[in-house]
Design a protein around this motif. Structure first.
Motif, mmCIF file in Angstrom:
data_model
loop_
_atom_site.group_PDB
_atom_site.id
_atom_site.type_symbol
_atom_site.label_atom_id
_atom_site.label_comp_id
_atom_site.label_asym_id
_atom_site.label_seq_id
_atom_site.Cartn_x
_atom_site.Cartn_y
_atom_site.Cartn_z
ATOM 1 N N GLY A 154 0.810 -1.208 0.000
ATOM 2 C CA GLY A 154 0.000 0.000 0.000
ATOM 3 C C GLY A 154 0.843 1.258 0.000
ATOM 4 O O GLY A 154 0.538 2.239 -0.708
ATOM 5 N N GLN A 155 1.910 1.260 0.770
ATOM 6 C CA GLN A 155 2.795 2.429 0.801
ATOM 7 C C GLN A 155 3.504 2.618 -0.544
ATOM 8 O O GLN A 155 3.698 3.746 -0.997
ATOM 9 C CB GLN A 155 3.827 2.258 1.910
ATOM 10 C CG GLN A 155 3.237 2.231 3.313
ATOM 11 C CD GLN A 155 4.330 2.234 4.358
ATOM 12 O OE1 GLN A 155 4.902 3.271 4.666
ATOM 13 N NE2 GLN A 155 4.629 1.055 4.891
ATOM 14 N N ILE A 156 3.897 1.524 -1.145
ATOM 15 C CA ILE A 156 4.533 1.604 -2.469
ATOM 16 C C ILE A 156 3.581 2.229 -3.470
ATOM 17 O O ILE A 156 3.975 3.083 -4.282
ATOM 18 C CB ILE A 156 4.992 0.204 -2.922
ATOM 19 C CG1 ILE A 156 6.157 -0.273 -2.054
ATOM 20 C CG2 ILE A 156 5.381 0.194 -4.394
ATOM 21 C CD1 ILE A 156 6.506 -1.740 -2.217
ATOM 22 N N ALA A 157 2.310 1.808 -3.438
ATOM 23 C CA ALA A 157 1.321 2.372 -4.356
ATOM 24 C C ALA A 157 1.217 3.885 -4.181
ATOM 25 O O ALA A 157 1.148 4.634 -5.169
ATOM 26 C CB ALA A 157 -0.039 1.710 -4.132
ATOM 27 N N LYS A 158 1.203 4.357 -2.933
ATOM 28 C CA LYS A 158 1.139 5.803 -2.681
ATOM 29 C C LYS A 158 2.375 6.500 -3.243
ATOM 30 O O LYS A 158 2.269 7.560 -3.890
ATOM 31 C CB LYS A 158 1.015 6.076 -1.192
ATOM 32 C CG LYS A 158 -0.293 5.620 -0.571
ATOM 33 C CD LYS A 158 -1.467 6.474 -1.037
ATOM 34 C CE LYS A 158 -1.430 7.874 -0.433
ATOM 35 N NZ LYS A 158 -2.657 8.636 -0.786
ATOM 36 N N CYS A 159 3.534 5.916 -3.028
ATOM 37 C CA CYS A 159 4.774 6.523 -3.518
ATOM 38 C C CYS A 159 4.840 6.540 -5.043
ATOM 39 O O CYS A 159 5.497 7.409 -5.636
ATOM 40 C CB CYS A 159 5.975 5.791 -2.942
ATOM 41 S SG CYS A 159 6.246 6.060 -1.169
ATOM 42 N N LEU A 160 4.169 5.593 -5.683
ATOM 43 C CA LEU A 160 4.148 5.534 -7.148
ATOM 44 C C LEU A 160 3.093 6.452 -7.751
ATOM 45 O O LEU A 160 2.969 6.524 -8.969
ATOM 46 C CB LEU A 160 3.911 4.093 -7.614
ATOM 47 C CG LEU A 160 5.038 3.088 -7.322
ATOM 48 C CD1 LEU A 160 4.612 1.673 -7.708
ATOM 49 C CD2 LEU A 160 6.310 3.472 -8.082
ATOM 50 N N GLY A 161 2.311 7.133 -6.905
ATOM 51 C CA GLY A 161 1.370 8.124 -7.415
ATOM 52 C C GLY A 161 -0.088 7.756 -7.354
ATOM 53 O O GLY A 161 -0.931 8.499 -7.905
ATOM 54 N N ALA A 162 -0.441 6.635 -6.723
ATOM 55 C CA ALA A 162 -1.856 6.260 -6.638
ATOM 56 C C ALA A 162 -2.654 7.371 -5.968
ATOM 57 O O ALA A 162 -2.208 7.989 -4.996
ATOM 58 C CB ALA A 162 -2.014 4.954 -5.861
ATOM 59 N N ALA A 163 -3.853 7.606 -6.493
ATOM 60 C CA ALA A 163 -4.700 8.665 -5.951
ATOM 61 C C ALA A 163 -5.337 8.254 -4.631
ATOM 62 O O ALA A 163 -5.579 9.110 -3.760
ATOM 63 C CB ALA A 163 -5.795 9.016 -6.955
ATOM 64 N N ARG A 164 -5.632 6.964 -4.473
ATOM 65 C CA ARG A 164 -6.293 6.486 -3.269
ATOM 66 C C ARG A 164 -5.917 5.025 -3.049
ATOM 67 O O ARG A 164 -5.919 4.223 -3.992
ATOM 68 C CB ARG A 164 -7.802 6.635 -3.417
ATOM 69 C CG ARG A 164 -8.625 6.275 -2.167
ATOM 70 C CD ARG A 164 -10.066 6.752 -2.328
ATOM 71 N NE ARG A 164 -10.934 6.349 -1.237
ATOM 72 C CZ ARG A 164 -11.000 6.927 -0.050
ATOM 73 N NH1 ARG A 164 -10.215 7.968 0.208
ATOM 74 N NH2 ARG A 164 -11.833 6.511 0.884
ATOM 75 N N VAL A 165 -5.581 4.684 -1.807
ATOM 76 C CA VAL A 165 -5.214 3.319 -1.465
ATOM 77 C C VAL A 165 -6.076 2.856 -0.306
ATOM 78 O O VAL A 165 -6.156 3.513 0.737
ATOM 79 C CB VAL A 165 -3.726 3.201 -1.090
ATOM 80 C CG1 VAL A 165 -3.392 1.765 -0.692
ATOM 81 C CG2 VAL A 165 -2.841 3.638 -2.245
ATOM 82 N N ILE A 166 -6.724 1.708 -0.497
ATOM 83 C CA ILE A 166 -7.646 1.136 0.487
ATOM 84 C C ILE A 166 -7.104 -0.230 0.895
ATOM 85 O O ILE A 166 -6.627 -1.001 0.054
ATOM 86 C CB ILE A 166 -9.050 0.973 -0.125
ATOM 87 C CG1 ILE A 166 -9.585 2.330 -0.582
ATOM 88 C CG2 ILE A 166 -10.018 0.316 0.864
ATOM 89 C CD1 ILE A 166 -10.729 2.221 -1.571
ATOM 90 N N GLY A 167 -7.191 -0.532 2.177
ATOM 91 C CA GLY A 167 -6.707 -1.827 2.648
ATOM 92 C C GLY A 167 -7.750 -2.556 3.467
ATOM 93 O O GLY A 167 -8.664 -1.944 4.027
ATOM 94 N N SER A 168 -7.618 -3.864 3.540
ATOM 95 C CA SER A 168 -8.453 -4.670 4.425
ATOM 96 C C SER A 168 -7.564 -5.358 5.441
ATOM 97 O O SER A 168 -6.405 -5.673 5.166
ATOM 98 C CB SER A 168 -9.262 -5.707 3.645
ATOM 99 O OG SER A 168 -8.395 -6.684 3.078
ATOM 100 N N ALA A 169 -8.120 -5.563 6.636
ATOM 101 C CA ALA A 169 -7.382 -6.233 7.693
ATOM 102 C C ALA A 169 -8.372 -6.961 8.587
ATOM 103 O O ALA A 169 -9.587 -6.838 8.407
ATOM 104 C CB ALA A 169 -6.548 -5.231 8.499
ATOM 105 N N GLY A 170 -7.836 -7.700 9.584
ATOM 106 C CA GLY A 170 -8.693 -8.592 10.358
ATOM 107 C C GLY A 170 -9.125 -8.099 11.710
ATOM 108 O O GLY A 170 -9.726 -8.866 12.473
ATOM 109 N N SER A 171 -8.867 -6.829 12.054
ATOM 110 C CA SER A 171 -9.306 -6.311 13.345
ATOM 111 C C SER A 171 -9.366 -4.791 13.286
ATOM 112 O O SER A 171 -8.678 -4.168 12.468
ATOM 113 C CB SER A 171 -8.346 -6.740 14.460
ATOM 114 O OG SER A 171 -7.114 -6.047 14.340
ATOM 115 N N PRO A 172 -10.164 -4.169 14.174
ATOM 116 C CA PRO A 172 -10.205 -2.700 14.225
ATOM 117 C C PRO A 172 -8.833 -2.090 14.515
ATOM 118 O O PRO A 172 -8.501 -1.037 13.976
ATOM 119 C CB PRO A 172 -11.200 -2.420 15.363
ATOM 120 C CG PRO A 172 -12.080 -3.628 15.396
ATOM 121 C CD PRO A 172 -11.179 -4.788 15.065
ATOM 122 N N ALA A 173 -8.036 -2.744 15.374
ATOM 123 C CA ALA A 173 -6.710 -2.219 15.686
ATOM 124 C C ALA A 173 -5.825 -2.181 14.443
ATOM 125 O O ALA A 173 -5.071 -1.219 14.229
ATOM 126 C CB ALA A 173 -6.055 -3.068 16.777
#
Length: 327
Positions: A154-173
């Protein structure tokens, strides 16, 4: 020199347990002898422990040392290329000491945290930059975003110029961690409602890139939330990793993807010298610019603690890249 190592007792079918591992002693000798200081852990290792391994490399056999990436210190050398005290990286696995030809070891620059060298950056960079071709304006979804690969992807995508990066994970924390520490624009807990509903809420115009390390329901959600022509970089399917080979790596829904012009791009990264060099060049630059956070969990323990740390990784107990620093 006598050393201890972790060996596989039996190839794994179903859920791995501590009974699949044993500590054994062996003798090592070679041009260079290295004390292991830290070993890397990755979910991919589980596939190499299976009788029905699907990777294009030989599976580990019962009685064989397991593990791959390791960092250590040279304690004896008959080579002009390496001196006692040099920090080196190798693929020698879970052992207290290793030995072999100097060419088996890569000399590293001493850095404050040598665990950087054990991360899964080459996989994340290769998948985002070369496979998915992320660039300006992309809307990117990363599944399993708090894990070793996803937390970097996800961080790589931001550094490469992505306009928006969304992630999924397994807990609120972990969701909070993605947004507030790793710079994701948005994230959701895949246990909290329908993944496709959350994706449509967070990316109403659709995603253009999907970096998948989970598979299963999240892959299906991405398929429904993708723009026509989206690129899917398929790195793994952790959601079903404990099943048989067909369940662990289900065949992607080619028909549904083809109907929408979605490119399915399954890939493996072999951490070739070129792939490692490309990652390190960009990583060092982005880190120096303050644009990048290296997410990792370092477990401290003895050699015999490594298998439990590996099982804990598979159970989702850690964030980021995981390694064990040997006492």
């Amino acid at each position: 020199m006598i050393t201890r190592e972790i060996r596989l007792t039996a190839q794994i079918v179903g859920t791995p347990t501590l009974d699949h591992f044993a500590v054994a002693t062996t003798e090592v000798d070679g041009e260079v002898v290295v004390r292991t200081d830290q070993v890397g852990l990755a979910a991919t290792y589980l596939e190499l422990m299976r009788a029905d391994c699907t990777l294009p490399v030989p599976a580990w056999q019962p009685g064989q040392r397991v593990g791959v990436a390791a960092i250590g210190t040279v304690v004896r050398s008959d080579s002009p290329e390496l001196a006692v005290g040099d920090l080196v990286q190798s693929m020698t696995g879970w052992s207290e000491y290793s030995a072999g030809p100097a060419a088996q070891y890569v000399k590293l620059d001493p850095i404050a945290d040598p665990g950087y060298y054990l991360g899964q950056g080459p996989t994340a960079y290769y998948g985002m930059a070369d496979v998915a071709g992320v660039g300006e304006g992309d809307v990117v979804f990363v599944s399993g975003a708090a894990g070793g690969v996803g937390s970097l992807a996800g961080q790589i995508a931001k550094c490469l110029g992505a306009a928006r990066v969304i992630g999924s994970a397994g807990s609120p924390a972990k969701v909070d961690y993605l947004v507030n520490e790793l710079g994701y624009d948005a994230a959701f807990d895949y246990h909290d409602g329908s993944p496709v509903d959350r994706l449509r809420e967070l990316a109403p115009e659709g995603i253009s890139v999907f970096f998948d390390v989970v598979g299963g329901e999240q892959y299906q959600a991405a398929l429904q939330a993708a723009r026509p022509g989206a690129r899917f970089a398929l790195c793994g399917s952790l959601s079903s990793q404990l099943g048989d080979a067909a369940e662990r790596f289900p065949t992607p829904d080619h028909a549904a993807a083809q109907a929408r012009g979605i490119q399915l791009l399954p890939f493996s990264c072999y951490h070739t010298p070129d792939q490692i060099a490309a990652w390190r060049e960009h990583f060092i630059t982005w880190l120096g610019e303050g644009r990048f956070v290296y997410p990792q969990t370092v477990v401290k323990g003895e050699l015999e603690d490594v298998p439990q740390a590996f099982l804990s990784l598979l159970q989702g107990s850690y964030r980021g890249n995981v390694s064990v620093r040997l006492s």
